[in-house]
Design a protein around this motif. Structure first.
Motif, PDB file in Angstrom:
ATOM      1  N   GLY A  19       0.823  -1.208   0.000  1.00 15.32           N
ATOM      2  CA  GLY A  19       0.000   0.000   0.000  1.00 15.32           C
ATOM      3  C   GLY A  19       0.858   1.259   0.000  1.00 15.32           C
ATOM      4  N   THR A  20       0.204   2.415  -0.103  1.00 19.25           N
ATOM      5  CA  THR A  20       0.911   3.695  -0.100  1.00 19.25           C
ATOM      6  C   THR A  20       1.780   3.823   1.146  1.00 19.25           C
ATOM      7  OG1 THR A  20      -0.892   4.748  -1.302  1.00 19.25           O
ATOM      8  CG2 THR A  20       0.580   6.203  -0.072  1.00 19.25           C
ATOM      9  N   GLY A  21       3.057   4.191   0.921  1.00 27.47           N
ATOM     10  CA  GLY A  21       3.967   4.373   2.055  1.00 27.47           C
ATOM     11  C   GLY A  21       4.639   3.082   2.491  1.00 27.47           C
ATOM     12  N   ASN A  53       6.299   5.478  -0.990  1.00 23.16           N
ATOM     13  CA  ASN A  53       6.269   4.676  -2.225  1.00 23.16           C
ATOM     14  C   ASN A  53       4.828   4.402  -2.639  1.00 23.16           C
ATOM     15  OD1 ASN A  53       9.133   4.216  -2.254  1.00 23.16           O
ATOM     16  ND2 ASN A  53       8.808   2.736  -0.603  1.00 23.16           N
ATOM     17  N   ARG A  54       4.602   4.499  -3.950  1.00 22.54           N
ATOM     18  CA  ARG A  54       3.300   4.151  -4.531  1.00 22.54           C
ATOM     19  C   ARG A  54       3.523   3.488  -5.883  1.00 22.54           C
ATOM     20  NH1 ARG A  54      -1.560   6.276  -3.565  1.00 22.54           N
ATOM     21  NH2 ARG A  54      -2.031   6.437  -5.780  1.00 22.54           N
ATOM     22  N   PHE A  55       2.447   2.910  -6.422  1.00 22.31           N
ATOM     23  CA  PHE A  55       2.566   2.263  -7.734  1.00 22.31           C
ATOM     24  C   PHE A  55       2.182   3.174  -8.892  1.00 22.31           C
ATOM     25  CE2 PHE A  55       2.739  -1.346  -4.944  1.00 22.31           C
ATOM     26  CZ  PHE A  55       3.718  -2.112  -5.546  1.00 22.31           C
ATOM     27  N   LYS A  57       0.936   7.682  -9.778  1.00 24.26           N
ATOM     28  CA  LYS A  57       0.706   9.015  -9.205  1.00 24.26           C
ATOM     29  C   LYS A  57      -0.781   9.260  -8.960  1.00 24.26           C
ATOM     30  CE  LYS A  57       4.597  10.929 -11.758  1.00 24.26           C
ATOM     31  NZ  LYS A  57       4.955  11.654 -12.968  1.00 24.26           N
ATOM     32  N   ARG A  58      -1.056  10.185  -8.056  1.00 20.34           N
ATOM     33  CA  ARG A  58      -2.437  10.657  -7.861  1.00 20.34           C
ATOM     34  C   ARG A  58      -2.376  12.163  -7.669  1.00 20.34           C
ATOM     35  NH1 ARG A  58      -3.564   8.376  -1.645  1.00 20.34           N
ATOM     36  NH2 ARG A  58      -1.604   9.144  -0.831  1.00 20.34           N
ATOM     37  N   THR A  59      -3.486  12.821  -7.957  1.00 19.58           N
ATOM     38  CA  THR A  59      -3.515  14.277  -7.814  1.00 19.58           C
ATOM     39  C   THR A  59      -4.089  14.663  -6.450  1.00 19.58           C
ATOM     40  OG1 THR A  59      -5.575  14.235  -9.056  1.00 19.58           O
ATOM     41  CG2 THR A  59      -3.606  14.815 -10.272  1.00 19.58           C
ATOM     42  N   VAL A  63      -7.959  10.345  -6.192  1.00 22.05           N
ATOM     43  CA  VAL A  63      -8.045  10.912  -7.556  1.00 22.05           C
ATOM     44  C   VAL A  63      -6.758  10.542  -8.289  1.00 22.05           C
ATOM     45  CG1 VAL A  63      -8.421  12.972  -8.945  1.00 22.05           C
ATOM     46  CG2 VAL A  63      -9.376  12.846  -6.623  1.00 22.05           C
ATOM     47  N   PHE A  64      -6.892   9.642  -9.248  1.00 20.02           N
ATOM     48  CA  PHE A  64      -5.703   9.034  -9.834  1.00 20.02           C
ATOM     49  C   PHE A  64      -5.254   9.741 -11.100  1.00 20.02           C
ATOM     50  CE2 PHE A  64      -7.540   4.923  -7.872  1.00 20.02           C
ATOM     51  CZ  PHE A  64      -7.088   5.323  -6.622  1.00 20.02           C
ATOM     52  N   ASP A  65      -3.943   9.787 -11.293  1.00 16.14           N
ATOM     53  CA  ASP A  65      -3.346  10.298 -12.530  1.00 16.14           C
ATOM     54  C   ASP A  65      -3.366   9.124 -13.514  1.00 16.14           C
ATOM     55  OD1 ASP A  65      -1.465  10.696 -14.565  1.00 16.14           O
ATOM     56  OD2 ASP A  65      -0.240  12.025 -13.319  1.00 16.14           O
ATOM     57  N   TYR A  99      -2.467  -4.789  -1.506  1.00 16.84           N
ATOM     58  CA  TYR A  99      -3.181  -4.045  -0.470  1.00 16.84           C
ATOM     59  C   TYR A  99      -3.339  -2.588  -0.893  1.00 16.84           C
ATOM     60  CZ  TYR A  99      -3.934  -1.458   3.844  1.00 16.84           C
ATOM     61  OH  TYR A  99      -4.435  -0.586   4.786  1.00 16.84           O
ATOM     62  N   SER A 100      -4.568  -2.098  -0.913  1.00 13.32           N
ATOM     63  CA  SER A 100      -4.863  -0.680  -1.116  1.00 13.32           C
ATOM     64  C   SER A 100      -4.277  -0.185  -2.447  1.00 13.32           C
ATOM     65  CB  SER A 100      -4.344   0.092   0.108  1.00 13.32           C
ATOM     66  OG  SER A 100      -4.832   1.394   0.120  1.00 13.32           O
ATOM     67  N   ASN A 101      -3.290   0.669  -2.445  1.00 15.72           N
ATOM     68  CA  ASN A 101      -2.712   1.128  -3.709  1.00 15.72           C
ATOM     69  C   ASN A 101      -2.202  -0.062  -4.545  1.00 15.72           C
ATOM     70  OD1 ASN A 101       0.203   2.545  -4.907  1.00 15.72           O
ATOM     71  ND2 ASN A 101      -1.762   3.431  -5.459  1.00 15.72           N
ATOM     72  N   GLY A 102      -1.645  -1.069  -3.887  1.00 12.90           N
ATOM     73  CA  GLY A 102      -1.168  -2.267  -4.589  1.00 12.90           C
ATOM     74  C   GLY A 102      -2.322  -3.076  -5.171  1.00 12.90           C
ATOM     75  N   ALA A 103      -3.463  -3.104  -4.467  1.00 18.10           N
ATOM     76  CA  ALA A 103      -4.648  -3.788  -5.011  1.00 18.10           C
ATOM     77  C   ALA A 103      -5.165  -3.033  -6.225  1.00 18.10           C
ATOM     78  CB  ALA A 103      -5.737  -3.877  -3.949  1.00 18.10           C
ATOM     79  N   ASN A 104      -5.060  -1.707  -6.182  1.00 20.80           N
ATOM     80  CA  ASN A 104      -5.581  -0.913  -7.305  1.00 20.80           C
ATOM     81  C   ASN A 104      -4.762  -1.135  -8.572  1.00 20.80           C
ATOM     82  OD1 ASN A 104      -7.500  -0.011  -5.572  1.00 20.80           O
ATOM     83  ND2 ASN A 104      -6.516   1.938  -5.119  1.00 20.80           N
ATOM     84  N   ILE A 105      -3.437  -1.213  -8.437  1.00 17.56           N
ATOM     85  CA  ILE A 105      -2.671  -1.465  -9.673  1.00 17.56           C
ATOM     86  C   ILE A 105      -2.827  -2.931 -10.112  1.00 17.56           C
ATOM     87  CG2 ILE A 105      -0.370  -1.970  -8.687  1.00 17.56           C
ATOM     88  CD1 ILE A 105       0.577  -0.075 -11.164  1.00 17.56           C
TER      89      ILE A 105
END
Ligand code: MLT
Length: 202
Positions: A19-21, A53-55, A57-59, A63-65, A99-105
Motif C-alpha cells: 500500500g501507499t507508504g 512509495n506508490r505504484f 501518481k495521484r492528484t 483521484v488518480f493520474d 493491499y490498497s494502492n497495490g490492489a488498485n494497480i
C-alpha cells in the motif's frame, strides 16, 4: 523495479504489492503465511509521493493520474514477465495479493491483461479506472473489504465487484468488520481461499 524474490522452486508465484507508504518488505510475512509454499515476488512501486512509495501518481487522495496509472500498469506487467522468464518460473501460475494502492494497480493489470493473474487477493481495493471490459476465462478474485473503511466506500466495493464480473471473473467477497487496516481473522480466510487454488494442481 526494486523487489524481493523468494524462489521456493514452486510452480506458482504470488506477487505482493504494498500500500501507499509501504515497501517490498511489508507483505512478505503475510505472503508466507497465506501461501507458505509459493514463490514470492514482492515489488516496490516506482512512484515516490512526499517520501511514500506508490505504484502510480495521484492528484489527491482517491483521484488518480490515469496516464501514470496506465504507464505503471504496463511497466509492472513487463517487469513480472521478465522475472518469471529469467527465473524459469511458470507464466501460467501467477497469483497476486495487493493491499490498497497495490490492489488498485493489480486490478488495473487485470483490466489490460486477461488471465495474466489467474488469482488475485485484493485487499481494500477501489475501481482504478474505467475501461471497456476485457474477457477473462480462468481468473478468480477475492475482494476483501472493511465494512467501516473510511477510504473505500461500500458503493465503491460493489462497483468494483460488478466491474470484475463483467470481465467474466469469478469473484468472492469477504466483507470484514474492519476499517482500512487488515485484521487477523481475514488472513485466515485468505489462506483458506488460496488453499482451494486451482494453481496448486498441475
Ligand atoms: C490509492 O491511492 O491507490 C488509494 O487511494 C488507496 C491508497 O493508497 O490510499
Amino acid at each position: 523495479m526494486i523487489h524481493i524474490l523468494r524462489n521456493n522452486n514452486a510452480r506458482r508465484t504470488l506477487v505482493l504489492l504494498h500500500g501507499t507508504g509501504g515497501d517490498e518488505h511489508d507483505l512478505v510475512p503475510i505472503g508466507s503465511m497465506v501461501d507458505p509454499e509459493a514463490n514470492l515476488l514482492s515489488v516496490r512501486g516506482n512512484i515516490i509521493e512526499n517520501g511514500m512509495n506508490r505504484f502510480f501518481k495521484r492528484t489527491a487522495p482517491g483521484v488518480f493520474d490515469l496516464d501514470s496509472l496506465v504507464e505503471e500498469t504496463h511497466t509492472l506487467h513487463d517487469f513480472i514477465v521478465d522475472v518469471i522468464s529469467r527465473e524459469g518460473l511458470d507464466h501460467d501460475k501467477i497469483a497476486v495479493l495487493g493491499y490498497s494502492n497495490g490492489a488498485n494497480i493489480a486490478t488495473s493489470v487485470m483490466m489490460f491483461y486477461p488471465d495474466f493473474f489467474k488469482e488475485a487477493v485484493l485487499l481494500r481495493p477501489m475501481v482504478p479506472l474505467d475501461r471497456d471490459p476485457v474477457r477473462h476465462e480462468e481468473t478468480r478474485v477475492l475482494v476483501s473489504s472493511g465494512n467501516h473503511d473510511p477510504i473505500v466506500s461500500r458503493e465503491e466495493t460493489s462497483a468494483l465487484i460488478r466491474k470484475l464480473e463483467t470481465m467474466n471473473i469469478q469473484v468472492t467477497h469477504l466483507d470484514n468488520d474492519a476499517g482500512h487496516q487488515l485484521v487477523k481473522r481475514e488472513l485466515d480466510d485468505i489462506r483458506n481461499w488460496l488453499r482451494e487454488s486451482r494453481l496448486r494442481s498441475n
